[in-house]
Design an enzyme around this catalytic site. Structure first.
Site, PDB file in Angstrom:
ATOM      1  N   TRP A  25      20.464  -1.095  30.151  1.00 47.89           N
ATOM      2  CA  TRP A  25      19.945  -1.758  28.946  1.00 47.89           C
ATOM      3  C   TRP A  25      21.006  -2.626  28.274  1.00 47.89           C
ATOM      4  CZ3 TRP A  25      19.985   3.510  29.807  1.00 47.89           C
ATOM      5  CH2 TRP A  25      20.991   4.238  29.189  1.00 47.89           C
ATOM      6  N   ARG A  26      22.234  -2.620  28.835  1.00 45.98           N
ATOM      7  CA  ARG A  26      23.271  -3.482  28.259  1.00 45.98           C
ATOM      8  C   ARG A  26      23.394  -4.808  29.001  1.00 45.98           C
ATOM      9  NH1 ARG A  26      28.107   0.936  27.236  1.00 45.98           N
ATOM     10  NH2 ARG A  26      27.246   1.783  25.303  1.00 45.98           N
ATOM     11  N   GLU A  39      16.737   3.192  23.180  1.00 47.39           N
ATOM     12  CA  GLU A  39      17.025   3.941  21.955  1.00 47.39           C
ATOM     13  C   GLU A  39      16.069   5.123  21.787  1.00 47.39           C
ATOM     14  OE1 GLU A  39      19.586   3.976  20.144  1.00 47.39           O
ATOM     15  OE2 GLU A  39      20.525   2.202  20.985  1.00 47.39           O
ATOM     16  N   THR A  45      19.279  12.947  23.929  1.00 49.60           N
ATOM     17  CA  THR A  45      19.421  13.026  25.380  1.00 49.60           C
ATOM     18  C   THR A  45      20.652  12.264  25.850  1.00 49.60           C
ATOM     19  OG1 THR A  45      17.005  13.017  25.426  1.00 49.60           O
ATOM     20  CG2 THR A  45      18.102  12.762  27.536  1.00 49.60           C
ATOM     21  N   GLY A  83      11.607  15.478  28.041  1.00 48.29           N
ATOM     22  CA  GLY A  83      11.447  16.307  26.847  1.00 48.29           C
ATOM     23  C   GLY A  83      11.173  15.491  25.583  1.00 48.29           C
ATOM     24  N   TYR A  84      10.966  16.196  24.485  1.00 49.88           N
ATOM     25  CA  TYR A  84      10.665  15.562  23.181  1.00 49.88           C
ATOM     26  C   TYR A  84       9.622  14.457  23.366  1.00 49.88           C
ATOM     27  CZ  TYR A  84      14.956  17.964  21.911  1.00 49.88           C
ATOM     28  OH  TYR A  84      15.922  18.905  21.705  1.00 49.88           O
ATOM     29  N   TYR A 122      18.574   5.278  11.813  1.00 49.30           N
ATOM     30  CA  TYR A 122      19.518   5.013  12.901  1.00 49.30           C
ATOM     31  C   TYR A 122      18.935   4.018  13.904  1.00 49.30           C
ATOM     32  CZ  TYR A 122      21.372   5.191  17.505  1.00 49.30           C
ATOM     33  OH  TYR A 122      21.824   4.777  18.725  1.00 49.30           O
ATOM     34  N   ASP A 140      24.794   7.938  14.167  1.00 47.58           N
ATOM     35  CA  ASP A 140      24.252   9.041  14.970  1.00 47.58           C
ATOM     36  C   ASP A 140      25.326  10.124  15.022  1.00 47.58           C
ATOM     37  OD1 ASP A 140      26.140   8.021  16.664  1.00 47.58           O
ATOM     38  OD2 ASP A 140      24.829   7.915  18.417  1.00 47.58           O
ATOM     39  N   CYS A 204      43.166   6.403  22.517  1.00 44.69           N
ATOM     40  CA  CYS A 204      42.184   5.894  21.550  1.00 44.69           C
ATOM     41  C   CYS A 204      42.651   4.537  20.988  1.00 44.69           C
ATOM     42  CB  CYS A 204      42.016   6.893  20.401  1.00 44.69           C
ATOM     43  SG  CYS A 204      40.913   6.263  19.122  1.00 44.69           S
ATOM     44  N   CYS A 210      43.622   6.338  12.249  1.00 41.92           N
ATOM     45  CA  CYS A 210      42.952   7.640  12.144  1.00 41.92           C
ATOM     46  C   CYS A 210      43.716   8.633  11.265  1.00 41.92           C
ATOM     47  CB  CYS A 210      42.766   8.218  13.546  1.00 41.92           C
ATOM     48  SG  CYS A 210      41.894   9.791  13.516  1.00 41.92           S
TER      49      CYS A 210
END
Ligand code: SF4
Length: 338
Positions: A25-26, A39, A45, A83-84, A122, A140, A204, A210
């Site tokens: 999807w990118r 989304e 998931t 699911g869901y 979201y 999220d 990172c 941070c």
């Protein structure tokens, strides 16, 4: 604030362009329909689970209109195992609403997106920014964790107060350009580097921004979830056979696994409405959801008459019907039994 916000965004975006996972999807140019479907699938998931489902879904239903016009049972079948299932029903309703009210074009404004079934704050932010480059924040679980660590927020991000604060922070750090990539990068950072356990701070891209790392608190933020005991729900499933066929029934149109099909399942003891031979227990299926654990005791028996409520189908033809995961496992159990 995180030092210099533009520098923070530059570092994060540069890292994302080099390290992002290539996901279907990118693909460029971004297809808003693909963003909408992905989304919906990604809620609750993991990415790795979603990829094959996504590919199958957009191959069989390649456009928003195809989804709007599809048989709802086909949509559930494509979702089977993910699911869901309310997500699948809402996704199709959203597609139908977009056709009816937005001329078949996915709206680009957050408020319009929020009016669609199954689209919350979201998801609206994700679609508006990723598909249309709008300046909308997202929050999220991954982003909440990253923000809590960056700002050294030690309180529980699941609490309402902290959540509202995080939404404000998610808005404040938005750059002026590349909004879609920026939001995707925040999620990607949480999924691959700033992970719940053992964050990889040494690699990172925003470690200099941070506060949790500066104070050595990255492992203890956010605080662990208080675990609540999940109730166990017992069900009895009767695989009623007549020749090579089995009896299946459709679940009610609302509630868990709404509209899907299952072997005859009862809460308590066998009810007397079924004319069947003495059931023989052939196994047990356990199925864990977020808030409850199901235990299905599975029985095999013969029908004494064909006149029972439901549909008769062979195991081969069962693929025509959307089945909840525990019943797919029961079907496998039957394959091994015969
Ligand atoms: Fe997360 Fe560590 Fe990066 Fe901070 S430095 S954002 S804790 S990975």
């Amino acid at each position: 604030m995180l030092g210099s916000p533009p520098l923070f965004a530059r570092r994060l975006l540069a890292w994302y362009r080099r390290h992002r996972r290539e996901l279907p999807w990118r693909a460029e140019p971004v297809d808003p329909y693909h963003v909408l479907v992905s989304e919906a699938m990604l809620q609750q998931t993991q990415v790795a689970t979603v990829v094959p489902y996504f590919e199958r879904f957009v191959t069989q239903l390649p456009t928003l209109r195809a989804l709007a016009d599809a048989d709802s049972q086909q949509v559930l079948r494509l979702w089977q195992g993910l699911g869901y299932y309310s997500r699948a029903r809402n996704l199709q309703r959203a597609a139908q609403r977009i056709v009816a009210e937005f001329g078949g074009e996915i709206p680009c404004e957050r408020d319009d997106l929020l009016s669609l079934p199954g689209v919350g704050r979201y998801t609206a932010g994700a679609i508006a920014s990723i598909a249309f480059g709008r300046r909308t924040p997202i929050l999220d679980g991954n982003v909440a964790r990253v923000l809590c660590r960056l700002h050294c927020i030690e309180d529980d991000p699941r609490s309402k107060l902290v959540r509202e604060r995080l939404w404000t922070l998610a808005e404040q750090i938005l750059p002026t350009k590349h909004l879609g990539d920026f939001n995707s990068a925040l999620m990607e950072l949480g999924a691959t580097v700033c992970t719940p356990r053992s964050p990889k701070c040494d690699v990172c891209p925003v470690r200099l921004h941070c506060r949790a790392l500066a104070r050595g608190l990255q492992e203890s933020i956010p605080p662990p979830k208080k675990s609540r005991p999940t109730p166990i729900v017992h069900r009895r499933t009767f695989c009623i056979r007549l020749g090579r066929r089995y009896l299946i029934e459709q679940r009610p149109p609302t509630g868990r696994w709404a509209g899907m099909w299952q072997f005859i399942t009862r809460e308590g003891d066998m009810v007397n409405d079924l004319k069947i031979s003495q059931p023989r227990k052939i196994g047990q299926i356990r199925h864990t959801l977020t808030h409850r654990r199901y235990v299905f005791d599975v029985f095999l028996c013969q029908a004494l008459t064909a006149r029972l409520n439901g549909k008769w189908t062979t195991l081969e033809k069962l693929t025509d019907y959307p089945l909840p995961l525990p019943h797919l496992k029961i079907a496998q159990m039957l394959q091994e039994e015969i």
